[in-house]
Scaffold this motif. Structure first.
Motif, short mmCIF file in Angstrom:
data_model
loop_
_atom_site.label_atom_id
_atom_site.label_comp_id
_atom_site.label_asym_id
_atom_site.label_seq_id
_atom_site.Cartn_x
_atom_site.Cartn_y
_atom_site.Cartn_z
N SER A 65 1.86 11.39 5.31
CA SER A 65 0.86 11.43 6.38
C SER A 65 -0.46 10.81 5.93
N VAL A 66 -0.81 11.00 4.67
CA VAL A 66 -2.05 10.40 4.16
C VAL A 66 -1.92 8.88 4.10
N LEU A 97 0.81 -1.22 0.00
CA LEU A 97 0.00 0.00 0.00
C LEU A 97 0.85 1.28 0.00
N PRO A 98 1.91 1.38 0.82
CA PRO A 98 2.73 2.60 0.75
C PRO A 98 3.33 2.84 -0.64
N THR A 131 -11.37 7.00 -0.77
CA THR A 131 -11.85 5.67 -1.14
C THR A 131 -10.85 4.59 -0.73
N MET A 132 -9.56 4.90 -0.81
CA MET A 132 -8.56 3.94 -0.34
C MET A 132 -8.68 3.74 1.17
N GLY A 133 -8.95 4.82 1.89
CA GLY A 133 -9.15 4.72 3.33
C GLY A 133 -10.36 3.86 3.67
N LEU A 134 -11.43 4.00 2.89
CA LEU A 134 -12.62 3.19 3.11
C LEU A 134 -12.31 1.71 2.88
N CYS A 135 -11.57 1.42 1.80
CA CYS A 135 -11.16 0.04 1.53
C CYS A 135 -10.29 -0.49 2.66
N LEU A 145 -3.15 3.47 6.58
CA LEU A 145 -2.71 2.29 7.34
C LEU A 145 -3.24 2.33 8.77
N GLY A 146 -3.30 3.52 9.35
CA GLY A 146 -3.84 3.66 10.70
C GLY A 146 -5.31 3.29 10.76
N ALA A 147 -6.05 3.65 9.73
CA ALA A 147 -7.47 3.28 9.68
C ALA A 147 -7.64 1.77 9.65
N PHE A 148 -6.75 1.09 8.94
CA PHE A 148 -6.76 -0.37 8.90
C PHE A 148 -6.55 -0.94 10.31
#
Length: 392
Positions: free
Chosen positions: A246-247, A234-235, A301-305, A252-255
């Motif tokens: 940071s984004v 992902l990074p 959308t990536m954060g939601l996934c 990754l933090g949301a995961f």
């Protein structure tokens, strides 16, 4: 298993593994400050996993023979010894030795506590509940250890991050396993299951002869590899899309937050779910998310996934641990846990190198699709999972 006993087990895990979490922050930072290269720091970080992988099977068999407290006593000695070694001798060779010692302590702690919880649980429903709660401990430990270490490094010396502050940080980390021992030393534990009279001598590898255990180990490997590919690739994907550090870190933090949240929710719905149902839903969700990920270009959308994937993968380990304790004999739970931990750690060492090579050859997006395809095909193995004691 009583609620107060489970709380003590979770806290024991948090403080002992927290020592390794703090060491993984402080030791590499000190190595860089002393002028060592990024390659040397990479080797240092890898050493934390080496002893967990190599000693998993011996630690499992030792836990089967001795129960909970003797393995925990050895883990406390190793974790305290590794941390105090660096407090006294803050050199790179000492860092390597400390990494091996604290890694071994964490591996032995994980196996001994998981075995104890599985033996003390009363029935399949409570198995799912207790392992869901216990799965929160590593996430808490990986917060507590680095937070404590970072706070001490910044404030305990004559100047922030001087050598004295690092010495104090390592000494503080050495105290955390002692808290674990104080929590566990009076903990009641079920009697050790005696070996079957007249049974032949067994080896841990004999467990692999059982088809259900092999199937469960394969399913666990699929989920572990998915976790690794997400953390590693992902990074790179975010960098290719021009997202800031940071984004990417927030995604990754949301995961991680989602994985922790689902483990808090699982105990509340344990009576209305089955292990196979949860694992199957998680496997199919993972395959779909991996198919979609490379098509996205928005951080939102990536954060939601990432959140959906965290829910899916975070739910798997408690279910795997519950099934493992149902399909293996009581006298061999430690061996089974050791074999599982060894395969997971070996995968975590090997998979990033494989993903890196594959990404360079076929592109990062293709890595997501290939792994998602493997997970989708592997979902067939989940259909055959059945809980129930096996005679190994």
């Amino acid at each position: 298993m009583k609620g107060n006993e489970l709380v003590r087990v979770i806290a024991t895990h948090v403080f002992l593994q927290g020592t390794m979490g703090g060491m993984r922050l402080a030791a590499p930072l000190l190595a860089l400050q002393l002028g060592y290269s990024a390659v040397a720091v990479g080797v240092l970080i890898a050493l934390f996993a080496v002893t967990q992988m190599l000693l998993a099977l011996p630690a499992g068999r030792y836990a089967d023979r001795q129960g909970l407290k003797r393995p925990l006593a050895l883990a406390v000695v190793a974790a305290c010894g590794g941390s105090m070694l660096l407090a006294l001798v803050p050199t790179f060779p000492a860092m390597c030795a400390a990494a091996l010692l604290t890694g071994a302590a964490t591996g032995m702690t994980t196996i001994a506590l998981q075995r104890h919880v599985g033996r003390a649980a009363d029935g399949p429903t409570q198995l799912k509940r207790v392992f869901s709660w216990l799965a929160i401990a590593p996430a808490a430990a990986n917060f507590v250890g680095p937070f404590v270490a970072g706070l001490v490094i910044d404030h305990a010396g004559l100047a922030p991050a001087d050598l004295q502050s690092y010495r104090v940080a390592f000494a503080v980390l050495a105290l955390m396993p002692l808290i674990s021992w104080a929590l566990v030393r009076t903990l009641p534990e079920p009697p050790i299951a005696p070996p079957v009279a007249g049974a032949r001598t067994t080896r841990a590898w004999d467990l692999l002869r059982d088809g259900m255990f092999r199937r469960l180990l394969f399913v666990n490997w699929l989920q572990s590899s998915s976790w690794d590919v997400h953390a590693f690739v992902l990074p790179i994907l975010g960098h290719e899309l021009g997202l800031s550090a940071s984004v990417i870190g927030s995604i990754l933090g949301a995961f991680a937050i989602a994985a922790a949240v689902i483990r808090i929710v699982l105990p509340m719905v344990a009576t209305r779910t089955t292990e196979r149902g949860v694992i199957l839903a998680a496997t199919l969700t993972t395959a779909v998310v991996f198919a979609i990920y490379p098509l996205l270009s928005s951080a939102w959308t990536m954060g939601l996934c990432s959140i959906v994937l965290g829910f899916a993968l975070g739910a798997v380990q408690p279910m795997v641990m519950s099934m493992l304790h149902q399909i293996t004999p009581h006298a061999r739970h430690g061996e089974a846990l050791g074999l599982r931990l060894m395969t997971v750690n070996a995968s975590s060492v090997a998979m990033p190198m494989l993903f890196g090579a594959a990404g360079a050859l076929i592109g990062v997006a293709s890595v997501f699709w290939v792994v998602g395809g493997v997970v989708a095909v592997g979902s067939r193995a989940v259909w055959g999972l059945r809980a129930g004691a096996q005679s190994l």
